[in-house]
Design a protein around this motif. Structure first.
Motif, short mmCIF file in Angstrom:
data_model
loop_
_atom_site.label_atom_id
_atom_site.label_comp_id
_atom_site.label_asym_id
_atom_site.label_seq_id
_atom_site.Cartn_x
_atom_site.Cartn_y
_atom_site.Cartn_z
N UNK A 565 0.83 -1.20 0.00
CA UNK A 565 0.00 0.00 0.00
C UNK A 565 0.86 1.25 0.00
N UNK A 566 2.00 1.20 0.68
CA UNK A 566 2.91 2.35 0.69
C UNK A 566 3.39 2.66 -0.72
N UNK A 567 3.70 1.62 -1.49
CA UNK A 567 4.12 1.83 -2.88
C UNK A 567 3.04 2.56 -3.66
N UNK A 568 1.80 2.13 -3.50
CA UNK A 568 0.71 2.76 -4.23
C UNK A 568 0.54 4.22 -3.81
N UNK A 569 0.66 4.49 -2.52
CA UNK A 569 0.53 5.88 -2.05
C UNK A 569 1.63 6.76 -2.62
N UNK A 570 2.86 6.26 -2.60
CA UNK A 570 3.97 7.06 -3.11
C UNK A 570 3.82 7.34 -4.60
N UNK A 571 3.44 6.34 -5.37
CA UNK A 571 3.30 6.55 -6.82
C UNK A 571 2.15 7.49 -7.11
N UNK A 572 1.05 7.37 -6.37
CA UNK A 572 -0.09 8.26 -6.61
C UNK A 572 0.25 9.69 -6.27
N UNK A 573 1.04 9.90 -5.21
CA UNK A 573 1.39 11.27 -4.80
C UNK A 573 2.47 11.87 -5.68
N UNK A 574 3.45 11.06 -6.04
CA UNK A 574 4.61 11.60 -6.77
C UNK A 574 4.40 11.61 -8.28
N UNK A 575 3.59 10.69 -8.80
CA UNK A 575 3.44 10.56 -10.25
C UNK A 575 1.97 10.54 -10.62
N UNK A 576 1.32 11.70 -10.59
CA UNK A 576 -0.10 11.72 -10.97
C UNK A 576 -0.32 11.40 -12.44
N UNK A 577 0.72 11.59 -13.28
CA UNK A 577 0.63 11.29 -14.70
C UNK A 577 1.68 10.25 -15.06
N UNK A 578 1.71 9.90 -16.35
CA UNK A 578 2.69 8.93 -16.81
C UNK A 578 4.09 9.50 -16.60
N UNK A 579 5.01 8.72 -16.02
CA UNK A 579 6.34 9.26 -15.74
C UNK A 579 7.13 9.54 -17.01
N UNK A 580 7.95 10.59 -16.96
CA UNK A 580 8.79 10.92 -18.09
C UNK A 580 10.08 10.12 -18.08
N UNK A 581 10.36 9.45 -16.97
CA UNK A 581 11.54 8.59 -16.85
C UNK A 581 11.12 7.32 -16.13
N UNK A 582 11.90 6.26 -16.34
CA UNK A 582 11.60 5.00 -15.66
C UNK A 582 11.68 5.19 -14.14
N UNK A 583 10.89 4.41 -13.43
CA UNK A 583 10.86 4.49 -11.97
C UNK A 583 10.96 3.09 -11.40
N UNK A 584 11.93 2.89 -10.51
CA UNK A 584 12.03 1.67 -9.71
C UNK A 584 11.87 2.09 -8.26
N UNK A 585 10.97 1.44 -7.56
CA UNK A 585 10.67 1.78 -6.17
C UNK A 585 10.67 0.50 -5.34
N UNK A 586 11.42 0.53 -4.24
CA UNK A 586 11.49 -0.60 -3.31
C UNK A 586 11.21 -0.07 -1.91
#
Length: 731
Positions: A565-586
């Motif tokens: 759930x933390x991953x989903x929260x971070x992506x929703x807050x930081x990337x509201x749109x399609x990212x302009x660069x690749x993102x790896x999150x752990x």
């Protein structure tokens, strides 16, 4: 004589006026015989009859009243016919030829009348000369006006086609998406050019990305179509429908030969591939079929149809459509190539990343990988979770500079190298130093055309027994850390923040040092490792992104949200749109090992201490309910402690760790690692590590700043393993 000839022609013109319509019909019949292309334009032929009658009347009027033919204005019907010729794409040479034929025929008719009316040869000769002079003056004057009218429409037509070409250049190929590019071609085609535009691509190309030579009847898929009628009722195929054109049909011939076709059709003879079944004919009258051809291969077929626009397609329209189709085909091929490479790189990259959470008890983890939505292609971002000895765990995140297959392949090689170095339990800074050497070696092996290889990497090791986290960075952004509100006061740490981590140089520079830092993490802390695509934004600066990251992570820590759930929260807050660069999150939530599951003993550098170490091991296993492992554990402890006392340096420490497995660790201050050797038959020693390897599931050595630790793991008995699995992580 000239005056007599003028009067004679005036009288003759007055006598001939009632027959002007008859003469106009004769002249038009002659023009049709000389210019069969006029038969293709029935509307122009009717206008030509009216225009010829007006010309005959105007010329006779000039002769009858003795007006200067050079000042005579061309009839309005002549100007309209010239504009019609221009609009229909009839060449100017054809228009001028109709003038030559028409006026030559009129002069011939008048000359015949002169010789019929008078026997006075001098008068007839003078009248003929005056007739020719007046005729040429009239033709010169009227043709100038007609050509000006033709050129005015022609210029507008050319300007309009240039606008269509410019619009096609601007609107086609705005994305690297095959279907969207085809849709853009259909949209441009129906914007003032055609009434129906369709785009069919080879099904094999869409299915597996291969360009195949079209067979006699290749399978096509309609990927885009657009009509001036709502819902495309004038199309026989639906979007995304597969179809085959019969061998010998016009579309099949266009695909096979690669030559475009301009096809006039009538309402009664419209072919089945053009007319929807059981539907009205819609007034089809003109079709352009063009192969979509790029880089030596046929991709598909584009069709432009007119049924509401009265003017049929002409050769100029065909050239315009060829230009637009060629541009679109190149963009479609670019999109196909990009999609194929992106899909391949993404498949390769996803196959190299962990597919499921790694089973270990040090941390609870969740991860996400998001490819960029830009044209740049898939990058080399990666993450990893690696179980280590003693219940510890390594967390890794990295980013290879570059895009596409090379970046994905390099990422896989570096991830494999990190796992190999982690398996020998290197310190984070030492591991990055070895990884730096790997990148430098890859740079030497790769060709210059592939570009410089460079990467960043963050390597962290977490020990649940001591709750220490050791990190080192090679040019990579530091992690974000957040502790729960309940644990933060006890640990004396802030609820959220970025640790003060010295960032070393990126991998591939060589010769520059890396530094390991350690700090203690309270139990249930959240640790977020990520690549820079998560915090880079076109709408926020870096500081604002980092603040948002900290706040979101702190909120998740307070709510005790699981890592997924933390991953989903971070992506929703930081990337509201399609990212302009690749993102790896752990994201990792730390666990702490129960102190009751860790037993330590300081040993003197005396061989007599070995028996005490065995008793300590037996007593500890008895308190843990692992009496079944007592014999093998005492044997392992005896051999490891003996080696440490005999070959190592004090201090010597013994540690037993009960987690998912039973781990025996012996530390001494000598950094020299032991190795197994094969003892001869009558040797009294040399069999210790062989026995350890025989009874342990895994064993190895890890080096620290002040010495080494030899460890050996044993699998727990089934009953103990089940009990351990049922217990909470922080027993």
């Amino acid at each position: 004589m000239e005056k007599d000839a003028s009067a004679f022609l005036g009288h003759l013109a007055h006598e001939m006026r009632p027959r002007s319509d008859q003469w106009a019909g004769l002249l038009v019949e002659r023009m049709r015989a000389e210019l069969p292309e006029l038969a293709r334009h029935a509307d122009l032929a009717e206008d030509a009859l009216r225009e010829t009658a007006d010309h005959v009347g105007a010329f006779l009027d000039a002769l009858e009243h003795g007006r200067d033919a050079a000042e005579t204005q061309a009839p309005p019907a002549a100007l309209e016919l010239a504009r019609g010729f221009a609009a229909a794409g009839v060449p100017l040479s054809t228009l001028l030829r109709t003038y030559r034929l028409g006026h030559a025929g009129l002069l011939q008719l008048l000359q015949e009348q002169v010789t019929r009316v008078t026997d006075d040869q001098p008068l007839a000769n003078a009248a003929t000369l005056l007739l020719i002079e007046t005729g040429f003056a009239y033709v010169d004057r009227s043709s100038e006006q007609v050509v000006a009218a033709y050129q005015e429409v022609r210029d507008r037509r050319v300007q309009r086609r240039l606008m269509i070409t410019n619009e096609a250049s601007r609107r086609i190929g705005t994305t690297l998406d095959t279907v969207r590019t085809a849709e853009e071609l259909a949209e441009v085609g129906t914007d003032g050019f055609a009434d129906l535009a369709t785009v069919d691509l080879l099904d094999s190309l869409l299915r597996d990305g291969e360009q195949l030579r079209p067979a006699d009847a290749p399978m096509l898929r309609r990927v885009a179509q657009r009509s001036v009628l709502d819902g495309c009722p004038d199309s026989p195929f639906a979007t995304d429908e597969r179809h085959v054109h019969a061998p010998g049909s016009v579309p099949a011939e266009v695909l096979a030969t690669g030559r475009p076709v301009l096809l006039p059709v009538g309402p009664a003879d419209a072919p089945s591939w053009l007319v929807p079944p059981d539907a009205p004919r819609f007034g089809f009258h003109s079709v352009l079929l063009l192969p979509l051809y790029a880089r030596g291969a046929t991709l598909g077929l584009a069709q432009f149809v007119r049924h509401r626009t009265p003017a049929p397609f002409d050769d100029d329209d065909l050239l315009l459509a060829q230009d637009i189709a060629a541009r679109a085909a190149l963009h479609i091929d670019n999109a196909r190539r990009y999609t194929h490479e992106r899909t391949t790189a993404l498949t390769l990259q996803r196959s190299l990343l962990p597919r499921r959470p790694v089973e270990q008890s040090a941390v609870e983890t969740a991860a996400r990988y998001l490819p960029s939505g830009s044209r740049a292609g898939v990058g080399g971002d990666w993450y990893d979770v690696i179980p280590l000895s003693g219940g510890r765990c390594a967390l890794v995140v990295g980013d290879v500079v570059g895009r596409g297959l090379n970046a994905a392949a390099t990422m896989g090689r570096l991830r494999t190298a990190v796992r190999a170095f982690a398996d020998i339990d290197l310190m984070p800074d030492e591991l990055l130093t070895h990884l730096d050497d790997v990148v430098i070696r890859l740079q030497r092996e790769e060709s210059r055309e592939d570009g410089e290889i460079s990467a960043t990497c963050l390597y962290a090791v977490y020990d649940p027994a001591t709750r220490l986290c050791s990190l080192a960075s090679a040019g990579h952004v530091p992690p974000a850390v957040a502790t729960s509100a309940a644990e933060a006061p006890r640990a004396g740490t802030a609820p959220a923040g970025l640790p003060a981590l010295p960032i070393g140089p990126p991998l591939g520079l060589g010769g520059l040092p890396f530094e390991t830092v350690q700090w203690e993490l309270p139990e249930n802390s959240l640790l977020a490792l990520y690549t820079d695509g998560l915090v880079q934004s076109r709408t926020r600066d870096l500081d604002a992104s980092l603040t948002l990251l900290e706040d979101t992570l702190a909120s998740a820590a307070r709510s005790s949200a699981p890592p997924d759930e933390v991953c989903e929260r971070l992506l929703a807050a930081m990337l509201p749109e399609s990212p302009s660069d690749d993102v790896a999150l752990l994201v990792a939530r730390t666990r702490a090992l129960d102190p009751g599951h860790v037993a330590t003993l300081d040993l003197p550098s005396d061989p007599a201490a070995v028996s005490g170490a065995r008793r300590f091991a037996a007593d500890t296993l008895g308190s843990w309910g692992l009496d079944d492992l007592s014999f093998t554990t005492e044997l392992i402890v005896s051999e490891l402690v003996t080696n440490a006392i005999r070959y190592g340096k004090p201090p010597v420490h013994l540690r037993l760790v009960l987690d998912a497995a039973l781990t025996c660790e012996v530390f001494d201050a000598n950094s020299t690692a032991p190795h197994m050797r094969r003892a001869r038959t009558f040797d009294e020693g040399g069999r210790g590590l062989l026995l350890v390897a025989r009874f342990a599931a895994r064993w190895g050595t890890r080096h620290g700043r002040e010495g080494k630790t030899i460890w050996a793991e044993q699998a727990l008995p089934r009953e103990a393993a089940v009990s351990e699995a049922d217990a909470p992580p922080h027993l």
